[in-house]
Write a protein that holds these residues in place. Structure first.
Motif, PDB file in Angstrom:
ATOM      1  N   TYR A 178       0.865  -1.184   0.000  1.00 21.43           N
ATOM      2  CA  TYR A 178       0.000   0.000   0.000  1.00 21.43           C
ATOM      3  C   TYR A 178       0.896   1.227   0.000  1.00 21.43           C
ATOM      4  N   ARG A 179       0.593   2.174  -0.839  1.00 21.56           N
ATOM      5  CA  ARG A 179       1.356   3.419  -0.882  1.00 21.56           C
ATOM      6  C   ARG A 179       0.426   4.566  -0.531  1.00 21.56           C
ATOM      7  N   THR A 180       0.703   5.192   0.614  1.00 19.23           N
ATOM      8  CA  THR A 180      -0.121   6.339   1.017  1.00 19.23           C
ATOM      9  C   THR A 180       0.788   7.453   1.494  1.00 19.23           C
ATOM     10  N   GLY A 181       0.605   8.629   0.931  1.00 18.22           N
ATOM     11  CA  GLY A 181       1.350   9.810   1.349  1.00 18.22           C
ATOM     12  C   GLY A 181       2.845   9.597   1.448  1.00 18.22           C
ATOM     13  N   GLY A 182       3.439   8.996   0.427  1.00 21.99           N
ATOM     14  CA  GLY A 182       4.885   8.807   0.405  1.00 21.99           C
ATOM     15  C   GLY A 182       5.374   7.618   1.215  1.00 21.99           C
ATOM     16  N   HIS A 183       4.458   6.985   1.973  1.00 22.90           N
ATOM     17  CA  HIS A 183       4.858   5.825   2.762  1.00 22.90           C
ATOM     18  C   HIS A 183       4.492   4.547   2.029  1.00 22.90           C
ATOM     19  N   GLU A 184       5.336   3.557   2.217  1.00 18.90           N
ATOM     20  CA  GLU A 184       5.036   2.248   1.658  1.00 18.90           C
ATOM     21  C   GLU A 184       4.767   1.286   2.787  1.00 18.90           C
ATOM     22  N   PHE A 185       3.726   0.510   2.607  1.00 17.71           N
ATOM     23  CA  PHE A 185       3.430  -0.484   3.636  1.00 17.71           C
ATOM     24  C   PHE A 185       3.226  -1.836   2.967  1.00 17.71           C
ATOM     25  N   VAL A 186       4.072  -2.795   3.311  1.00 14.53           N
ATOM     26  CA  VAL A 186       3.954  -4.136   2.733  1.00 14.53           C
ATOM     27  C   VAL A 186       2.875  -4.891   3.505  1.00 14.53           C
ATOM     28  N   ALA A 187       1.744  -5.149   2.868  1.00 10.02           N
ATOM     29  CA  ALA A 187       0.644  -5.835   3.549  1.00 10.02           C
ATOM     30  C   ALA A 187       0.733  -7.347   3.342  1.00 10.02           C
ATOM     31  N   VAL A 188       1.166  -7.757   2.150  1.00  2.46           N
ATOM     32  CA  VAL A 188       1.317  -9.175   1.839  1.00  2.46           C
ATOM     33  C   VAL A 188       2.658  -9.319   1.151  1.00  2.46           C
ATOM     34  N   SER A 189       3.496 -10.221   1.641  1.00  2.00           N
ATOM     35  CA  SER A 189       4.848 -10.210   1.085  1.00  2.00           C
ATOM     36  C   SER A 189       5.243 -11.432   0.265  1.00  2.00           C
ATOM     37  N   ASP A 190       4.747 -12.594   0.584  1.00  2.00           N
ATOM     38  CA  ASP A 190       5.268 -13.772  -0.109  1.00  2.00           C
ATOM     39  C   ASP A 190       4.307 -14.946   0.061  1.00  2.00           C
TER      40      ASP A 190
END
Ligand code: ADP
Ligand code: ADP
Length: 227
Positions: free
Chosen positions: A13-25
């Motif tokens: 998820y990319r919000t306001g310059g931040h990246e958040f890995v919600a599901v990785s592998d």
């Protein structure tokens, strides 16, 4: 050929310059007709995974393949969804709510109505077709939303904590009912639950996601203990 094939699926998820890995592998195969329970701690990416399967999100990486070589799969038409809240439209009757997906897909009205009535019978809501949502209990509304998820005869049913908002007794009853519905419909079903008891009771297989970013920790067949 599995019905669903996931290989190293990743979602950020990319919000306001931040990246958040919600599901990785996440890697898994699901066979046609399986009822898979998806468990894991809050925030580990279960809903995200369901949204990817529903075609509401694209994966950022990895492979997502749904449908067998024998049949094509169109998420809009072939997925039925059930959420924690029934989300019925309060100005529509129960029958009008249940036929909504068929209406949106432009399926013939008479057949859709007939199917909606059959499904309402199946979930024990015969006689409530012309009632409005507020006239039904929470459990009954949720059963109507299950009928709604089946009305367009989808190949895949995705349920995100379908019984999470119900009281314990209603939940137990719904579990029994769901087992019956599943046996009759022989659909491929994936459902998220926070209840291990529910996961084991309803699932034919159980997929376990670990805490953030979600990875597939384990995936096993549920073998019911002898009574
Ligand atoms: P679960 O269903 O297992 O509780 P979710 O898939 O809802 O997990 O969320 C996984 C993680 O991704 C959580 O940390 C959540 O805060 C974050 N997340 C979910 N949706 C969004 C979004 N639209 N934008 C940014 N972050 C999100
Ligand atoms: P659940 O735990 O039932 O999956 P959440 O409370 O995690 O639900 O998320 C509810 C909604 O809010 C979801 O649609 C999700 O996409 C969105 N969401 C969750 N976390 C975030 C976040 N950090 N930023 C933006 N949207 C989010």
């Amino acid at each position: 050929d599995p019905m669903i094939r996931l290989r190293n699926v990743r979602k950020v998820y990319r919000t306001g310059g931040h990246e958040f890995v919600a599901v990785s592998d996440v890697t898994m195969d699901i066979a046609e007709g399986d009822m898979v329970s998806l468990v894991g701690p809050s925030g580990c990416g279960k809903s995200t995974l369901l949204r990817i399967l529903a075609g509401l999100h694209d994966a950022d990486d990895g492979e997502v393949r749904i449908g067998t070589s024998a049949s094509t799969f169109t998420p809009g038409r072939d997925v039925g969804m059930v959420f924690q809240q029934a989300l019925l439209l309060k100005w529509r009757t129960i029958l009008e709510n249940v036929i909504l997906p068929a209406e949106i897909l432009g399926l013939p009205n008479r057949e859709a109505k007939e199917r909606a009535r059959d499904l309402l019978n199946m979930v024990g809501l015969q006689g409530f077709e012309n009632k409005y949502p507020y006239e039904l209990s929470g459990g009954m509304q949720q059963r109507a939303s299950i009928a709604r998820a089946l009305v367009h005869d989808p190949k895949l049913i995705l349920m995100d904590e379908p019984f999470g908002a119900l009281d314990a007794l209603t939940r137990e009853k719904m579990n029994l009912e769901m087992l019956r519905i599943w046996q009759r419909s022989s659909k491929t079903i994936i459902f998220v639950t926070h209840s291990i008891q529910e996961a084991v009771f309803l699932g034919s297989r159980c997929a376990v996601l670990t805490a953030g970013p979600a990875r597939m920790a384990d995936y096993f067949d549920i073998v019911l203990p002898l009574p």
